[in-house]
Design a protein around this motif. Structure first.
Motif: not given
Length: 460
Positions: A264-269
């Motif tokens: 989640e957070f990695g793809q958002s970044l």
């Protein structure tokens, strides 16, 4: 803190037995001295009675024959039968005057009594006390016979009796002490085994057991000791199992959190970086003033991705089972050296073969080292950290030394150190955290690789 001096139990009991024996000998000696004094006074009282009766017979004979020439009193006939060394016979008239007196000489004793004993004896028993008996003829008192013994002779006789007891005491008391000490040493020999068992329990070796003993008291201690060891062993095993399950659950939650952050957070970044790159291309053509903002967004997203990558590495380290403990720890140390940018230098050294270690021990060692490096770098402010992992025949030893602030409370407490303690306890190991010999802090961990221990053997 003041500590009382400790004495050997065998010596203490032997000294008490010796004191009681000496008191008994002293009581026996006093009894003999009192008995001897009574016998001496009874003897001179008897002699006084005999002499008085003899003089009464003499006076009756004089009156019976009506002898005008009277040699009364005459102590010669009776003195030949009753005289002993140091004895004195006398007849004292009605007016208190000594009319006749006989005393026998006393030979010089070969072993005269000491002055201290003589003074003590005379103060208690009054040797030389006179024994007097009245001489009565036809109801009239003619006088009295007086019998006494030379005080020096009576004191010498008392010393002779007491001396024999003292010789017996001088011979018997050391022999008795030696026998009592030997008997106590033999009876207390199992206490060394009890002490060894307690030391093993204190060292977390809960497999220690005591054998049966001959003495009922020691057998009761043995039963309580073995029951306590079994209870502690069971409790520690249950605690270790619970800790192992909690650690496994914690690791599973970390892996789950790492997946969520990565997905989640990695793809958002990554999307933010892509959007920032697209916005920069648009800004180059239409609005060059937005280039700095687009670059700032890209740099921020890149920095956050780097932080996320480090967080993911700590939450979900490389698979120790696939890479091995040595390679995983070398990668961990290399990562810390890279992130510290020279501010902190990390070094690691291995001694032994770690390929055959169980997966649980390898994973716990990796987590312990990970927490220790985090404490040293972030909390203690260390500039140099050295690690040494040694594989021995029956245990694994981990030593981590740094030159940071050893008095920092964060370095000695918190969830990091608590987690290390839990992992070490789950493996039935030992952990110590203390000030280093040359400053800084020193972490020592020992983990047994073979938990079985032999039961205490019974001493011959």
């Amino acid at each position: 803190m003041w500590n009382r001096p400790r004495f050997d139990l065998k010596v203490r009991l032997t000294l008490r037995v010796a004191a009681i024996s000496a008191a008994c000998f002293a009581a026996i000696s006093a009894y003999f001295l009192v008995t001897a004094d009574r016998e001496a006074h009874a003897r001179i009282d008897g002699i006084a009675a005999i002499v008085a009766k003899s003089l009464e017979l003499q006076q009756g004979k004089v009156q019976w024959v009506a002898n005008p020439r009277s040699d009364f009193p005459n102590l010669d006939p009776v003195s030949a039968y009753v005289m002993t060394p140091g004895l004195c016979l006398a007849f004292r008239g009605a007016n208190g005057e000594i009319l006749q007196r006989f005393c026998s000489g006393a030979p010089t004793p070969a072993n005269p009594p000491p002055q201290v004993f003589a003074a003590f004896y005379r103060s208690l028993f009054d040797p030389g006390r006179e024994a007097a008996r009245p001489v009565i003829v036809r109801g009239a008192k003619l006088g009295e016979t007086v019998v006494s013994v030379d005080p020096a002779v009576q004191t010498a006789e008392a010393w002779h009796e007491a001396g024999r007891l003292m010789i017996a005491l001088a011979i018997a008391l050391p022999l008795l002490c030696a026998l009592v000490y030997a008997a106590l040493a033999r009876a207390l020999r199992p206490t060394r085994m009890i002490r060894t068992g307690l030391e093993r329990i204190a060292a977390n070796d809960l497999t220690a057991r005591l054998p049966p003993f001959d003495l009922a008291e020691l057998s009761a201690i043995r039963d309580v000791f073995n029951h306590l060891a079994e209870s502690l062993d069971t409790a520690l095993a249950e605690r270790s199992e619970l800790t192992r399950k909690l650690i496994a659950l914690q690791d599973e939650e970390r892996r789950h959190l790492a997946r969520e952050l990565h997905d989640e957070f990695g793809q958002s970044l990554a999307a933010i970086r892509a959007l920032a790159a697209s916005a920069r291309q648009t800004a180059v053509q239409d609005c060059p003033s937005l280039l700095s903002e687009c670059d700032g967004i890209a740099r921020t997203a890149t920095g956050m991705m780097e932080m996320l990558r480090g967080t993911l590495f700590r939450l979900r380290p490389p698979d120790v089972e696939e890479l091995g403990l040595v390679a995983s720890l070398e990668g961990l140390v290399a990562g810390w050296n890279g992130r510290s940018r020279g501010e902190t230098r990390f070094a690691i050294r291995f001694d032994g073969a770690f390929e055959t270690l169980p997966a649980a021990i390898s994973a716990s060692l990796y987590r312990i080292v990970q927490e220790a490096l985090t404490n040293a770098a972030k909390h203690a402010g260390a500039t140099k950290v050295s690690l040494e992992l040694t594989m021995r025949a029956d245990e694994i030893a981990l030593a981590i030394d740094d030159d940071g602030r050893s008095s920092d409370p964060a370095a000695k407490s918190g969830m990091g150190l608590l987690g290390m303690r839990e992992r070490v306890a789950a493996l039935r190991g030992k952990l110590s955290f203390e000030a280093g010999p040359h400053g800084g802090t020193a972490l020592r961990v020992t983990i047994p690789v073979a938990a079985d221990r032999p039961v205490l053997e019974r001493a011959a």
